[in-house]
Scaffold this active site. Structure first.
Site, mmCIF file in Angstrom:
data_model
loop_
_atom_site.group_PDB
_atom_site.id
_atom_site.type_symbol
_atom_site.label_atom_id
_atom_site.label_comp_id
_atom_site.label_asym_id
_atom_site.label_seq_id
_atom_site.Cartn_x
_atom_site.Cartn_y
_atom_site.Cartn_z
ATOM 1 N N TRP A 1 13.658 47.782 5.453
ATOM 2 C CA TRP A 1 13.023 47.025 6.548
ATOM 3 C C TRP A 1 11.642 46.546 6.149
ATOM 4 O O TRP A 1 11.238 45.430 6.496
ATOM 5 C CB TRP A 1 12.992 47.862 7.824
ATOM 6 C CG TRP A 1 14.364 48.195 8.311
ATOM 7 C CD1 TRP A 1 14.928 49.428 8.387
ATOM 8 C CD2 TRP A 1 15.378 47.274 8.754
ATOM 9 N NE1 TRP A 1 16.214 49.335 8.859
ATOM 10 C CE2 TRP A 1 16.523 48.033 9.092
ATOM 11 C CE3 TRP A 1 15.429 45.884 8.904
ATOM 12 C CZ2 TRP A 1 17.699 47.444 9.565
ATOM 13 C CZ3 TRP A 1 16.607 45.303 9.379
ATOM 14 C CH2 TRP A 1 17.710 46.068 9.700
ATOM 15 N N ASP B 1 5.858 48.592 12.182
ATOM 16 C CA ASP B 1 7.235 48.533 12.666
ATOM 17 C C ASP B 1 7.617 49.971 13.016
ATOM 18 O O ASP B 1 7.751 50.826 12.140
ATOM 19 C CB ASP B 1 8.140 47.975 11.553
ATOM 20 C CG ASP B 1 9.619 47.974 11.942
ATOM 21 O OD1 ASP B 1 9.964 48.445 13.046
ATOM 22 O OD2 ASP B 1 10.428 47.483 11.118
ATOM 23 N N LYS C 1 17.065 51.636 19.175
ATOM 24 C CA LYS C 1 17.126 52.900 18.453
ATOM 25 C C LYS C 1 16.669 54.063 19.333
ATOM 26 O O LYS C 1 17.286 55.105 19.349
ATOM 27 C CB LYS C 1 16.240 52.833 17.203
ATOM 28 C CG LYS C 1 16.535 51.626 16.309
ATOM 29 C CD LYS C 1 17.283 51.995 15.040
ATOM 30 C CE LYS C 1 17.878 50.786 14.331
ATOM 31 N NZ LYS C 1 16.894 49.852 13.789
HETATM 32 C C1 LIG Z 1 16.852 48.602 12.949
HETATM 33 C C2 LIG Z 1 15.530 48.293 12.387
HETATM 34 C C3 LIG Z 1 15.043 46.968 12.287
HETATM 35 C C4 LIG Z 1 15.873 45.772 12.692
HETATM 36 O O1 LIG Z 1 15.909 45.674 14.061
HETATM 37 P P1 LIG Z 1 16.631 44.463 14.794
HETATM 38 O O2 LIG Z 1 16.224 44.694 16.207
HETATM 39 O O3 LIG Z 1 18.091 44.606 14.542
HETATM 40 O O4 LIG Z 1 16.100 43.197 14.243
HETATM 41 C C5 LIG Z 1 13.781 46.774 11.779
HETATM 42 N N1 LIG Z 1 13.025 47.798 11.379
HETATM 43 C C6 LIG Z 1 13.439 49.069 11.460
HETATM 44 C C7 LIG Z 1 12.552 50.174 11.000
HETATM 45 C C8 LIG Z 1 14.713 49.351 11.951
HETATM 46 O O5 LIG Z 1 15.132 50.617 12.022
#
Ligand SMILES: *Cc1c(COP(=O)(O)O)cnc(C)c1O
Length: 368
Positions: free
Chosen positions: A110, A180, A204
Site C-alpha cells: 500500500w 494511511d 477494515k
Molecule cells: C485495504 C487498504 C488500502 C486500499 O483501500 P481501498 O479502500 O480498497 O482503496 C489502502 N491502504 C491500506 C493500508 C489498506 O489496508
C-alpha cells in the site's frame, strides 16, 4: 435461510482482511434500518441525504469520530468516496506542488501504491524501505529532507503483517504527517492530533465498504498552486460537510453505528486492551509450536493482521482444509506472502481467537 444454515452462520469466525468483520449489533441495527429506518416507514436506502433523517447520521458520525480520536478544533473529519486508493492521489494533489518534494516510508504494497501516485504530481523521496526483505520488518531509523512538504507513512501493513509501534521517528522530524491508517484506525491509542492528514478505507475496522474517513488539519490546505477539480479539493468537502454530492448514505450509517459501538465499549483505550489480549493469545500460540512460523520481525508484529507460514509447506493445504471445516474464514495469506493471514480487527471477538488457536494447537499436537 433454514435453521441449520443459521446455526452454521453463527459458528463462523471471520478473520478476513477486508471488508472485514463488524460488530453483530451493527449488522442487526443496519439490517433493521434497511427495512424501517428509525420508525420513519422508510428504508435507509431510499432517504434523501439532505433530509432531517440523514443529517443527524452524518453529524453523529463526525462527532463520534472527533470524540473517539480526541481531535482538536483544527482537525476536520470527512467521509469521502473512492477508497483509500483515491487518497493516494487526492493527498498529493492537495499538498504537493510539482516542484516540491514529499517524503515516504516504504513498508509494503500500500505504501508503494501511495508513492507511485504521488510521483504523478511532484517530487517524491523514499526515506526508508524494507522491500529488500519482502517487507518483513519496520525500518527504525531514517533521515528526511527537511524541505519535504509532508512525510507519509502506512501505520499498519495489512498484507505483510507489520505495524509501526513507535511514532517518535516521525514526530521528531517536525514535518506535516500524513498517514494511511486503513487497517488499524481506532484500534489503539495514539495522539491523532499529531497527524495532519489521516485516511482510512472504512471497510477494515470502522464500517462498510464505500466510504473513506479522512481527518485533516485544515491549516495545511490551500497552499498548492495547481487548480484542483471541485471533488478533489478537501476544502470543498469541509465546507459542505461531506455532502458536496450524494454521500454513500448507507456506508456512513454503518460507520456511525460502528463508532457508537466503539464508544459504548469504552472507546479506543478499551478496544486497545482487547486487541492486545487477542494478539497476545494468537502470537503466544504461534510461538509455542515450531510447526508454525511467523513471517515478520517479532517487535514489528501487527496486532491487526498476523501472517505466518508452515515450517513444512506441504502441510499448508491440510491446515487450510481444517480451518475451513472448523468455520475459520478468510485465513488464507495474501499471494505476496503466501501461507496464512489472520486479521483481528476491533469487532473480532476474543472467542474467535480462542477457537482458532485451539485449531492450531490441535493440529500441531497431531503432527507432533
Ligand atoms: C485495504 C487498504 C488500502 C486500499 O483501500 P481501498 O479502500 O480498497 O482503496 C489502502 N491502504 C491500506 C493500508 C489498506 O489496508
Amino acid at each position: 435461510m433454514n435453521t441449520a444454515e443459521q446455526v452454521q452462520k453463527a459458528t463462523k469466525h471471520n478473520f478476513g482482511a477486508g471488508p472485514g468483520i463488524l460488530p453483530k449489533e451493527v449488522f442487526e441495527e443496519a439490517s433493521q434500518a434497511v427495512l424501517n429506518f428509525n420508525n420513519s416507514g422508510l428504508s435507509i436506502l431510499e432517504i434523501g441525504h439532505r433530509t432531517k433523517l440523514f443529517q443527524p447520521v452524518m453529524d453523529e458520525a463526525v462527532a463520534l469520530a472527533k470524540e473517539l480520536m480526541n481531535l482538536d478544533a483544527d482537525h476536520e473529519v470527512l467521509f469521502l468516496q473512492g477508497g483509500a486508493s483515491t487518497q493516494f492521489y487526492q493527498v498529493p494533489m492537495n499538498l504537493l506542488d510539482e516542484k516540491a518534494v514529499a517524503s515516504f516510508t516504504d513498508t509494503g504494497v500500500w505504501a508503494t501504491k501511495a508513492i507511485k501516485e504521488a510521483k504523478l504530481f511532484g517530487g517524491v523521496e523514499v526515506v526508508c524501505s524494507s522491500k529488500e526483505s519482502n517487507y518483513t520488518y519496520i525500518p527504525k531509523k531514517f533521515d528526511v529532507n527537511p524541505a519535504s512538504v509532508y512525510l507519509h507513512l502506512t501505520s499498519n501493513n495489512t498484507i505483510f503483517g507489520t505495524q509501526w509501534q513507535d511514532f517518535t521517528p516521525f514526530y521528531e522530524k517536525n514535518l506535516p504527517l500524513v498517514a494511511d491508517m486503513s487497517s488499524d484506525i481506532l484500534s489503539r491509542q495514539m495522539d491523532f492530533n499529531k497527524f495532519d492528514l489521516i485516511y482510512a478505507g472504512a471497510q477494515k475496522n470502522i464500517g462498510a465498504a464505500g466510504v473513506t474517513m479522512v481527518v485533516v488539519n485544515k491549516n495545511i490546505l490551500g497552499k498548492v498552486s495547481r487548480k484542483l477539480p471541485t471533488m478533489v479539493d478537501y476544502r470543498n468537502h469541509i465546507e459542505n460537510g461531506s455532502m458536496l454530492n450524494t454521500p454513500p448514505v448507507f456506508a456512513v450509517y454503518v460507520c456511525m453505528l460502528t463508532l457508537r459501538w466503539l464508544k459504548s465499549k469504552g472507546g479506543v483505550a478499551a478496544i486497545e486492551k482487547e486487541n492486545d489480549r487477542k494478539a497476545q493469545l494468537f502470537y503466544d500460540t504461534l510461538d509455542s509450536f515450531p510447526i508454525f512460523k511467523g513471517t515478520t520481525a517479532k517487535e514489528d508484529r501487527s496486532k491487526m493482521n498476523a501472517c505466518f507460514v508452515m515450517e513444512d509447506p506441504a502441510l499448508e493445504k491440510e491446515f487450510a482444509a481444517i480451518c475451513e471445516q472448523e468455520g475459520m474464514v478468510g485465513v488464507k495469506g495474501h499471494r505476496s506472502v503466501g501461507g496464512f493471514r489472520v486479521s483481528m480487527y476491533n469487532a473480532l471477538p476474543y472467542e474467535s481467537v480462542v477457537a482458532l488457536t485451539d485449531v492450531m494447537r490441535n493440529f500441531a499436537i497431531s503432527k507432533g
